[in-house]
Scaffold this active site. Structure first.
Site, PDB file in Angstrom:
ATOM      1  CB  THR A  28      13.160  -1.212   4.396  1.00  0.00           C
ATOM      2  OG1 THR A  28      14.230  -2.137   4.592  1.00  0.00           O
ATOM      3  CG2 THR A  28      12.673  -1.331   2.953  1.00  0.00           C
ATOM      4  N   GLY A  84      11.832   3.803   9.329  1.00  0.00           N
ATOM      5  CA  GLY A  84      10.624   4.607   9.112  1.00  0.00           C
ATOM      6  C   GLY A  84       9.401   3.878   9.645  1.00  0.00           C
ATOM      7  CB  ALA A  85       6.646   4.123  11.268  1.00  0.00           C
ATOM      8  N   GLY A  98       4.649  -1.043   4.787  1.00  0.00           N
ATOM      9  CA  GLY A  98       4.239  -0.461   3.508  1.00  0.00           C
ATOM     10  C   GLY A  98       5.216  -0.822   2.393  1.00  0.00           C
ATOM     11  N   GLY A  99       6.469  -0.958   2.766  1.00  0.00           N
ATOM     12  CA  GLY A  99       7.493  -1.330   1.779  1.00  0.00           C
ATOM     13  C   GLY A  99       7.715  -2.837   1.719  1.00  0.00           C
ATOM     14  CD  GLU A 105      10.675  -2.474   7.707  1.00  0.00           C
ATOM     15  OE1 GLU A 105      11.050  -1.571   6.949  1.00  0.00           O
ATOM     16  OE2 GLU A 105       9.474  -2.675   7.955  1.00  0.00           O
ATOM     17  CE  LYS A 123       4.753   8.079   6.341  1.00  0.00           C
ATOM     18  NZ  LYS A 123       6.011   7.417   6.325  1.00  0.00           N
TER      19      LYS A 123
HETATM   20  C1  5RP Z   1       8.852  -0.754   4.959  1.00  0.00           C
HETATM   21  C2  5RP Z   1       8.354   0.121   6.039  1.00  0.00           C
HETATM   22  C3  5RP Z   1       8.647   1.570   5.933  1.00  0.00           C
HETATM   23  O1  5RP Z   1       9.362   1.969   7.040  1.00  0.00           O
HETATM   24  C4  5RP Z   1       7.364   2.317   5.862  1.00  0.00           C
HETATM   25  O2  5RP Z   1       6.620   1.793   4.773  1.00  0.00           O
HETATM   26  C5  5RP Z   1       7.576   3.809   5.698  1.00  0.00           C
HETATM   27  O3  5RP Z   1       8.118   4.069   4.456  1.00  0.00           O
HETATM   28  P1  5RP Z   1       8.360   5.536   3.937  1.00  0.00           P
HETATM   29  O4  5RP Z   1       9.467   6.092   4.749  1.00  0.00           O
HETATM   30  O5  5RP Z   1       8.733   5.360   2.484  1.00  0.00           O
HETATM   31  O6  5RP Z   1       7.072   6.296   4.106  1.00  0.00           O
HETATM   32  O7  5RP Z   1       7.758  -0.304   7.001  1.00  0.00           O
HETATM   33  O8  5RP Z   1       8.436  -2.073   5.143  1.00  0.00           O
END
Ligand code: 5RP
Length: 231
Positions: A28, A84-85, A98-99, A105, A123
């Site tokens: 996500t 992602g992270a 963050g999402g 996840e 990151k």
């Molecule tokens: C969602 C997450 C995402 O992987 C993380 O927030 C990174 O998001 P993005 O690729 O938009 O920077 O952990 O819960």
């Protein structure tokens, strides 16, 4: 270089790791979305994959781009998860959430033989903690849980505001699992493993965004090219 292009470059490289017929965890966030779209294009061209998504949002995107989705109960063992992270360090310990999808996840990543992180080079940090740590909590007894988090973080020498996540309209952010998220701005987390263990002992804490010893590889895109990080 446009950040979107970097996300796409990492996603494109990670797509090479996906083999036909794999049971795949799909992450996500904006970087994971780039991966999902590329995967969709490959599926349209005849590639076969069985996807388990890490959020309702990603499930919708998979359906939109033609990737067939399954529940984790239908496919409880996965070959690979790509996600992602928000932050990662050299040991591939992560901050995620963050999402707001950290719980699903983590469950999906844990159910996978391998978890590959896709991210742009910004990151990669040392140590973790500049990004506020998401902590998923049950709504019941929120104040008591907040006090426990403050107590534990103080014992570990950490300090900083811990705030409940809000939506843009000011309402509480609610996760796909019906929980709240507290974002803890600790600044520097010197012992992420210990913090994760201690926070998870609090009854009101559902899960933390610290992914300890879960990721097996990271595909990191920088303007000068894509690099692979391994344990
Ligand atoms: C969602 C997450 C995402 O992987 C993380 O927030 C990174 O998001 P993005 O690729 O938009 O920077 O952990 O819960």
């Amino acid at each position: 270089m446009d950040p979107k292009e970097l996300k796409k470059a990492a996603a494109q490289e990670a797509l090479q790791l996906v083999e036909s017929g794999m049971r795949l965890g799909v992450g996500t966030g904006s970087t994971a979305d780039e991966f999902t779209k590329l995967l969709g294009a490959k599926v349209q061209a005849g590639f076969e994959v069985q996807a388990v998504t890490t959020s309702i949002k990603t499930e919708k995107l998979c359906i939109e781009v033609g990737v067939k989705t399954f529940t984790l109960d239908e496919l409880p063992e996965l070959d690979l998860t790509i996600d992602g992270a928000d932050e990662l360090d050299q040991d591939l310990q992560l901050i995620k959430g963050g999402g707001g999808a950290l719980l699903r996840e983590k469950i999906v990543a844990q159910a996978s033989k391998e978890m590959v992180v896709i991210a742009d080079a910004s990151k990669v940090v040392d140590p973790l903690g500049a990004f506020p740590l998401p902590i998923e909590v049950v709504p019941f007894g929120l104040k008591a849980t907040e006090l426990e988090i403050a107590k534990i973080s103080k014992e570990l020498g950490l300090s900083g505001p811990v705030v409940i996540r809000k939506n843009e309209d000011g309402s509480d952010f609610v996760t796909d699992g019906g929980h709240f998220i507290l974002d803890a701005s600790f600044g520097r987390i010197s012992d992420a493993k210990q913090l994760n263990e201690q926070l998870n002992l609090i009854p009101g804490v559902v899960e933390t965004g610290l992914f300890i010893d879960i990721a097996t590889k990271a595909v990191i895109a920088a303007p000068d090219g894509v690099k692979i990080m391994t344990k």
